[in-house]
Design an enzyme around this catalytic site. Structure first.
Site, PDB file in Angstrom:
ATOM      1  N   CYS A  84       0.130   3.781   2.720  1.00 56.46           N
ATOM      2  CA  CYS A  84       0.685   3.218   4.093  1.00 56.46           C
ATOM      3  C   CYS A  84       2.331   3.470   4.232  1.00 56.46           C
ATOM      4  O   CYS A  84       2.629   3.916   5.250  1.00 56.46           O
ATOM      5  CB  CYS A  84       0.460   1.546   4.088  1.00 56.46           C
ATOM      6  N   CYS A 135       0.911  -1.343  -0.059  1.00 60.38           N
ATOM      7  CA  CYS A 135      -0.019  -0.009   0.028  1.00 60.38           C
ATOM      8  C   CYS A 135       0.766   1.336  -0.116  1.00 60.38           C
ATOM      9  O   CYS A 135       1.565   1.324   0.847  1.00 60.38           O
ATOM     10  CB  CYS A 135      -0.886  -0.203   1.332  1.00 60.38           C
TER      11      CYS A 135
END
Length: 105
Positions: free
Chosen positions: A33, A30
């Site tokens: 993230c 991600c």
């Protein structure tokens, strides 16, 4: 550095803590993230001894992500006395996380 939290340690580390707990639900693949990760690590260092700051890899640990309705990552949940008292979905500035902790200290 933020504490690595797993499904096996979540209850002990997060739900039974007498300090505020910030949990970053993330995954290695991600992109957003990876932007939040270093910020969470900074917060962990700054609040060491005052709050617990950790990360849950949702690919390896799905139980509590599902329990708390984490559908998008990164999602950062703030816990106080075992209850969710804050939720931030997506990338946010460091101040968002520090303000959430400060409000509980």
């Amino acid at each position: 550095m933020a504490l690595a939290i797993t499904d096996a340690t979540f209850e002990e580390v997060v739900l039974k803590s007498d300090k505020p707990v910030v949990v970053d639900f993330w995954a290695a693949w991600c992109g957003p993230c990876r932007m939040v990760g270093p910020v969470i690590d900074e917060v962990a260092t700054e609040y060491e001894g005052k709050a617990i700051v950790g990360k849950v890899d949702v690919d390896a640990n799905q139980e509590f992500a599902a329990k708390y309705g984490v559908r998008n990552i990164p999602t950062v949940l703030v816990f106080q006395n075992g209850e969710v008292v804050g939720r931030q979905v997506g990338v946010a500035p460091k101040k968002t996380y520090t303000d959430a902790i400060d409000a509980l200290l």
